[in-house]
Motif scaffolding. Structure first.
Motif, PDB file in Angstrom:
ATOM      1  N   UNK A   9      38.779  42.615  23.753  1.00 44.08           N
ATOM      2  CA  UNK A   9      40.144  42.126  23.990  1.00 44.08           C
ATOM      3  C   UNK A   9      40.115  40.796  24.722  1.00 44.08           C
ATOM      4  N   UNK A  10      39.221  40.700  25.709  1.00 41.77           N
ATOM      5  CA  UNK A  10      39.086  39.455  26.468  1.00 41.77           C
ATOM      6  C   UNK A  10      38.708  38.310  25.534  1.00 41.77           C
ATOM      7  N   UNK A  13      41.511  37.065  23.503  1.00 45.95           N
ATOM      8  CA  UNK A  13      42.411  36.279  24.349  1.00 45.95           C
ATOM      9  C   UNK A  13      41.839  34.870  24.578  1.00 45.95           C
ATOM     10  N   UNK A  17      43.433  31.184  23.363  1.00 42.62           N
ATOM     11  CA  UNK A  17      43.759  30.067  24.255  1.00 42.62           C
ATOM     12  C   UNK A  17      42.916  28.828  23.932  1.00 42.62           C
ATOM     13  N   UNK A  74      42.527  38.272  32.987  1.00 43.74           N
ATOM     14  CA  UNK A  74      41.851  37.017  32.679  1.00 43.74           C
ATOM     15  C   UNK A  74      42.503  35.953  33.550  1.00 43.74           C
TER      16      UNK A  74
ATOM     17  N   UNK B   6      45.898  33.982  33.896  1.00 39.36           N
ATOM     18  CA  UNK B   6      46.493  35.038  34.709  1.00 39.36           C
ATOM     19  C   UNK B   6      47.246  36.093  33.895  1.00 39.36           C
ATOM     20  N   UNK B   7      46.543  36.702  32.973  1.00 35.40           N
ATOM     21  CA  UNK B   7      47.173  37.675  32.073  1.00 35.40           C
ATOM     22  C   UNK B   7      46.302  38.924  32.013  1.00 35.40           C
ATOM     23  N   UNK B   9      44.014  41.660  30.697  1.00 32.28           N
ATOM     24  CA  UNK B   9      43.066  41.596  29.582  1.00 32.28           C
ATOM     25  C   UNK B   9      43.485  42.562  28.476  1.00 32.28           C
TER      26      UNK B   9
END
Lengths: 88, 229
Positions: A9-10, A13, A17, A74, B6-7, B9
């Protein structure tokens, strides 16, 4: 075991970005992990190096900050941008 | 360049779970997440309690396992709609898998959905599936020390069910210690002793489940009233 899906998942993400900011290489990823999450930090490190292979995150420094609660966030990513996009 | 994010995971999983929860609430389905070790007796518990629930409730089951559809077949043999999720190695169920399973159920014909999670005392505790209640199963052959060894699993449980109590005379299970540790860790939890083999305690468990359904329905009705004005 679920550290692998957390890193998966990280990675989704981070890649999202990185694409949004037109990064060509990610050099540093900082996450925050709370002590009450029951997540094993060593397994996170291992999963990170395994899953990032062959992606633009490969070789990035992976920093795990400790917090007391149930955070699993994160925080920041750092990397190089495409030259045409940067400089402003 | 540095980007501040800043979210969470697991935000993708959490968004999916919120969506599933909304769907379940709209269909007025009460959900229970059943968790415990492999071999604790999760499927046996379902088999035992189902006959006591069925006169009053339309029940469906989602079965999570790494491989095979053995558990779903056991539940389906009782005439209960059952969907098997095979995670193929993953140690827990998540929002995406739940969405896939919900797609396969006739949601208009269900009052109570029981999710039998992967047999594991660690990882499933971390993944909220949008359930209304958490039921954790421990069996006496596992030892009373599991409460303090895997606190995350038992801390958020609405009920902890101790199974295989018919074996208490034959195993060194510290029943007093079990109650002591559990009440300290989770004073709110309902604690029930059962034996799926002798059916002892199953009526009390069925009663607890029915109370959960009533409580959740009242809550849904209250919310609906508030929304109306």
């Amino acid at each position: 075991m679920h550290e692998v899906s957390i890193i998966q998942s990280l990675m989704d993400q981070v890649e999202r970005y990185a694409a949004e900011y037109a990064m060509t290489k990610v050099s540093r990823v900082v996450i925050r992990v709370g002590d009450q999450t029951g997540v094993c930090k060593d397994s996170l490190q291992f999963a990170f190096s395994a899953i990032s292979q062959g992606t633009l995150v490969e070789g990035a420094e992976f920093v795990i900050e400790h917090t007391p609660g149930r955070e699993l966030d994160l925080q920041t990513i750092e990397g190089e941008q495409e030259e045409s996009v940067g400089e402003n | 360049m540095k980007i501040d994010i800043n979210q969470r995971i697991l935000s993708a999983h959490e968004a999916k779970t919120a969506q599933n929860k909304q769907l379940l609430a709209a269909k007025r389905i009460v959900t229970i997440n059943l968790m415990g070790s492999p071999g604790a007796g999760k499927t046996s518990l379902l088999e035992g309690v189902m006959a006591l629930l069925r006169p009053d409730l339309r029940v469906a089951v989602i079965e999570g396992d790494l491989f095979t559809s053995k558990d779903a077949k056991r539940v389906a043999a009782l005439g209960i709609p059952a969907v098997q999720i095979n995670t193929r190695g993953a140690c827990h169920l998540d929002g995406n898998m739940m969405e896939g399973a919900l797609d396969q159920l006739a949601l208009d014909e269900i009052d109570l959905l029981i999710i039998e999670n992967i047999g594991n005392l660690v990882c499933p505790a971390e993944f909220d599936l949008g359930e209304d209640f958490r039921l954790c199963l421990l069996s006496v052959t596992e030892g009373e020390d599991k409460i303090t060894k895997y606190p995350l699993m038992f801390k958020d449980a609405d009920a902890v069910v101790l199974n295989k109590v018919d074996l208490l005379p034959y195993v060194d299970f510290g029943l007093k210690q079990f109650y002591q540790d559990l009440t300290l860790l989770n004073p709110q939890a309902t604690i029930l002793e059962v034996s799926c083999r002798t059916a002892a305690g199953l009526a009390e468990l069925a009663e607890w489940i029915k109370q959960c359904v009533t409580a959740k329905r009242q809550e849904l009705a209250r919310t609906a009233m508030q929304e109306k004005g």
